[in-house]
Design a protein around this motif. Structure first.
Motif, PDB file in Angstrom:
ATOM      1  N   ARG A 129     -28.162 -48.902 -45.090  1.00  0.00           N
ATOM      2  CA  ARG A 129     -29.209 -48.002 -44.611  1.00  0.00           C
ATOM      3  C   ARG A 129     -29.730 -47.107 -45.735  1.00  0.00           C
ATOM      4  NH1 ARG A 129     -26.177 -46.524 -38.959  1.00  0.00           N
ATOM      5  NH2 ARG A 129     -26.736 -48.447 -37.880  1.00  0.00           N
ATOM      6  N   ALA A 130     -28.828 -46.620 -46.569  1.00  0.00           N
ATOM      7  CA  ALA A 130     -29.229 -45.767 -47.686  1.00  0.00           C
ATOM      8  C   ALA A 130     -30.074 -46.550 -48.685  1.00  0.00           C
ATOM      9  CB  ALA A 130     -27.996 -45.172 -48.369  1.00  0.00           C
ATOM     10  N   GLU A 131     -29.689 -47.788 -48.963  1.00  0.00           N
ATOM     11  CA  GLU A 131     -30.474 -48.621 -49.873  1.00  0.00           C
ATOM     12  C   GLU A 131     -31.858 -48.905 -49.297  1.00  0.00           C
ATOM     13  OE1 GLU A 131     -26.899 -51.067 -52.144  1.00  0.00           O
ATOM     14  OE2 GLU A 131     -27.670 -51.834 -50.239  1.00  0.00           O
ATOM     15  N   ASP A 132     -31.926 -49.188 -48.001  1.00  0.00           N
ATOM     16  CA  ASP A 132     -33.218 -49.403 -47.338  1.00  0.00           C
ATOM     17  C   ASP A 132     -34.094 -48.162 -47.447  1.00  0.00           C
ATOM     18  OD1 ASP A 132     -32.470 -51.960 -46.633  1.00  0.00           O
ATOM     19  OD2 ASP A 132     -32.007 -51.463 -44.537  1.00  0.00           O
ATOM     20  N   PHE A 133     -33.489 -47.001 -47.243  1.00  0.00           N
ATOM     21  CA  PHE A 133     -34.227 -45.745 -47.329  1.00  0.00           C
ATOM     22  C   PHE A 133     -34.772 -45.536 -48.741  1.00  0.00           C
ATOM     23  CE2 PHE A 133     -33.988 -41.024 -47.992  1.00  0.00           C
ATOM     24  CZ  PHE A 133     -35.122 -40.714 -47.267  1.00  0.00           C
ATOM     25  N   ALA A 134     -33.926 -45.753 -49.744  1.00  0.00           N
ATOM     26  CA  ALA A 134     -34.357 -45.587 -51.135  1.00  0.00           C
ATOM     27  C   ALA A 134     -35.476 -46.575 -51.471  1.00  0.00           C
ATOM     28  CB  ALA A 134     -33.173 -45.766 -52.087  1.00  0.00           C
ATOM     29  N   PHE A 135     -35.366 -47.808 -51.005  1.00  0.00           N
ATOM     30  CA  PHE A 135     -36.411 -48.808 -51.229  1.00  0.00           C
ATOM     31  C   PHE A 135     -37.720 -48.365 -50.591  1.00  0.00           C
ATOM     32  CE2 PHE A 135     -38.818 -52.521 -49.791  1.00  0.00           C
ATOM     33  CZ  PHE A 135     -39.042 -53.166 -50.998  1.00  0.00           C
ATOM     34  N   THR A 136     -37.643 -47.847 -49.359  1.00  0.00           N
ATOM     35  CA  THR A 136     -38.831 -47.364 -48.655  1.00  0.00           C
ATOM     36  C   THR A 136     -39.486 -46.227 -49.435  1.00  0.00           C
ATOM     37  OG1 THR A 136     -37.883 -47.996 -46.524  1.00  0.00           O
ATOM     38  CG2 THR A 136     -39.658 -46.374 -46.472  1.00  0.00           C
ATOM     39  N   LEU A 137     -38.695 -45.307 -49.947  1.00  0.00           N
ATOM     40  CA  LEU A 137     -39.245 -44.202 -50.727  1.00  0.00           C
ATOM     41  C   LEU A 137     -39.899 -44.687 -52.020  1.00  0.00           C
ATOM     42  CD1 LEU A 137     -36.494 -41.468 -50.298  1.00  0.00           C
ATOM     43  CD2 LEU A 137     -38.771 -41.530 -49.239  1.00  0.00           C
ATOM     44  N   ARG A 138     -39.250 -45.634 -52.713  1.00  0.00           N
ATOM     45  CA  ARG A 138     -39.829 -46.190 -53.942  1.00  0.00           C
ATOM     46  C   ARG A 138     -41.166 -46.861 -53.652  1.00  0.00           C
ATOM     47  NH1 ARG A 138     -34.537 -47.393 -55.171  1.00  0.00           N
ATOM     48  NH2 ARG A 138     -34.710 -49.482 -54.295  1.00  0.00           N
ATOM     49  N   ALA A 139     -41.199 -47.641 -52.573  1.00  0.00           N
ATOM     50  CA  ALA A 139     -42.441 -48.329 -52.198  1.00  0.00           C
ATOM     51  C   ALA A 139     -43.531 -47.308 -51.879  1.00  0.00           C
ATOM     52  CB  ALA A 139     -42.196 -49.250 -51.009  1.00  0.00           C
ATOM     53  N   ARG A 140     -43.179 -46.276 -51.181  1.00  0.00           N
ATOM     54  CA  ARG A 140     -44.150 -45.233 -50.825  1.00  0.00           C
ATOM     55  C   ARG A 140     -44.662 -44.531 -52.080  1.00  0.00           C
ATOM     56  NH1 ARG A 140     -48.209 -43.604 -48.353  1.00  0.00           N
ATOM     57  NH2 ARG A 140     -48.189 -41.535 -47.477  1.00  0.00           N
ATOM     58  N   LEU A 141     -43.767 -44.222 -53.005  1.00  0.00           N
ATOM     59  CA  LEU A 141     -44.181 -43.589 -54.254  1.00  0.00           C
ATOM     60  C   LEU A 141     -45.117 -44.479 -55.056  1.00  0.00           C
ATOM     61  CD1 LEU A 141     -40.871 -41.872 -55.394  1.00  0.00           C
ATOM     62  CD2 LEU A 141     -43.033 -40.735 -54.818  1.00  0.00           C
ATOM     63  N   GLU A 142     -44.844 -45.771 -55.062  1.00  0.00           N
ATOM     64  CA  GLU A 142     -45.725 -46.700 -55.788  1.00  0.00           C
ATOM     65  C   GLU A 142     -47.124 -46.740 -55.162  1.00  0.00           C
ATOM     66  OE1 GLU A 142     -43.640 -50.437 -55.959  1.00  0.00           O
ATOM     67  OE2 GLU A 142     -42.085 -49.590 -57.264  1.00  0.00           O
ATOM     68  N   GLN A 143     -47.147 -46.575 -53.841  1.00  0.00           N
ATOM     69  CA  GLN A 143     -48.452 -46.559 -53.139  1.00  0.00           C
ATOM     70  C   GLN A 143     -49.255 -45.317 -53.465  1.00  0.00           C
ATOM     71  OE1 GLN A 143     -47.444 -46.784 -48.998  1.00  0.00           O
ATOM     72  NE2 GLN A 143     -47.837 -49.002 -48.882  1.00  0.00           N
ATOM     73  N   ILE A 144     -48.565 -44.171 -53.519  1.00  0.00           N
ATOM     74  CA  ILE A 144     -49.297 -42.912 -53.685  1.00  0.00           C
ATOM     75  C   ILE A 144     -49.380 -42.432 -55.115  1.00  0.00           C
ATOM     76  CG2 ILE A 144     -48.855 -42.142 -51.330  1.00  0.00           C
ATOM     77  CD1 ILE A 144     -46.668 -40.332 -52.410  1.00  0.00           C
ATOM     78  N   ALA A 145     -48.597 -42.987 -56.011  1.00  0.00           N
ATOM     79  CA  ALA A 145     -48.603 -42.527 -57.405  1.00  0.00           C
ATOM     80  C   ALA A 145     -49.975 -42.686 -58.061  1.00  0.00           C
ATOM     81  CB  ALA A 145     -47.522 -43.237 -58.213  1.00  0.00           C
ATOM     82  N   PRO A 146     -50.666 -43.815 -57.910  1.00  0.00           N
ATOM     83  CA  PRO A 146     -51.990 -43.912 -58.529  1.00  0.00           C
ATOM     84  C   PRO A 146     -52.960 -42.881 -57.963  1.00  0.00           C
ATOM     85  CG  PRO A 146     -51.197 -46.081 -57.914  1.00  0.00           C
ATOM     86  CD  PRO A 146     -50.240 -45.059 -57.334  1.00  0.00           C
ATOM     87  N   ALA A 147     -52.848 -42.572 -56.670  1.00  0.00           N
ATOM     88  CA  ALA A 147     -53.755 -41.611 -56.062  1.00  0.00           C
ATOM     89  C   ALA A 147     -53.507 -40.214 -56.609  1.00  0.00           C
ATOM     90  CB  ALA A 147     -53.580 -41.620 -54.529  1.00  0.00           C
ATOM     91  N   VAL A 148     -52.250 -39.900 -56.928  1.00  0.00           N
ATOM     92  CA  VAL A 148     -51.915 -38.575 -57.457  1.00  0.00           C
ATOM     93  C   VAL A 148     -52.457 -38.420 -58.862  1.00  0.00           C
ATOM     94  CG1 VAL A 148     -49.982 -37.084 -58.135  1.00  0.00           C
ATOM     95  CG2 VAL A 148     -49.871 -38.362 -55.996  1.00  0.00           C
ATOM     96  N   GLY A 149     -52.433 -39.502 -59.667  1.00  0.00           N
ATOM     97  CA  GLY A 149     -52.865 -39.439 -61.045  1.00  0.00           C
ATOM     98  C   GLY A 149     -54.379 -39.439 -61.210  1.00  0.00           C
ATOM     99  N   SER A 150     -55.129 -39.749 -60.197  1.00  0.00           N
ATOM    100  CA  SER A 150     -56.594 -39.837 -60.295  1.00  0.00           C
ATOM    101  C   SER A 150     -57.261 -38.504 -60.315  1.00  0.00           C
ATOM    102  CB  SER A 150     -57.164 -40.656 -59.133  1.00  0.00           C
ATOM    103  OG  SER A 150     -56.580 -41.917 -59.073  1.00  0.00           O
TER     104      SER A 150
END
Length: 137
Positions: free
Chosen positions: A116-137
């Motif tokens: 469950r912890a690994e799934d949670f960390a994966f979900t957070l990484r995926a979410r960060l990858e989605q929003i990281a380009p938007a933050v840098g723009s």
């Protein structure tokens, strides 16, 4: 095997337990130094180290001090061997088997938590990858 005595510092290094923790286990009666030096220093044997390692392995699995004491008493009785009759030996073996089964269940519970912890960390990484380009723009 138990002829060599070690001071508490060496035991702490070998078991990766703090001096304070070893003293606490002494106060609770889980491990008692096999001897004292002339200067009053605690002296431990390989058997004492083995007991501390059992305790160290049980602690993160959530076993209580009473459960640790119970298991150590059962294994001590089994190790003495000679003065244990057949019925008592079977009862002691059953106690040890119960702890083995409890440990196996606790390990399975930890595996579920880890997944469950690994799934949670994966979900957070995926979410960060989605929003990281938007933050840098």
């Amino acid at each position: 095997m138990d002829s060599k005595h070690m001071q508490i510092g060496e035991v702490a290094a070998r078991t990766e337990l703090s001096l304070r923790t070893i003293r606490h286990y002494e106060e609770t009666g889980l491990v008692v130094p096999s001897a004292r030096s002339q200067g009053g220093f605690r002296l431990y044997t390989e058997t004492d180290v083995a007991r501390l390692l059992v305790i160290r392995r049980m602690k993160p699995l959530g076993f209580t001090l009473d459960q640790m004491r119970d298991l150590l008493e059962a294994t001590d009785r089994l190790d003495t061997g000679g003065d244990v009759d057949t019925d008592e030996r079977e009862a002691l073996l059953d106690r040890v088997r119960e702890y083995e089964q409890a440990a196996a269940q606790k390990i399975e519970d930890l595996r579920v938590q880890l997944t469950r912890a690994e799934d949670f960390a994966f979900t957070l990484r995926a979410r960060l990858e989605q929003i990281a380009p938007a933050v840098g723009s």
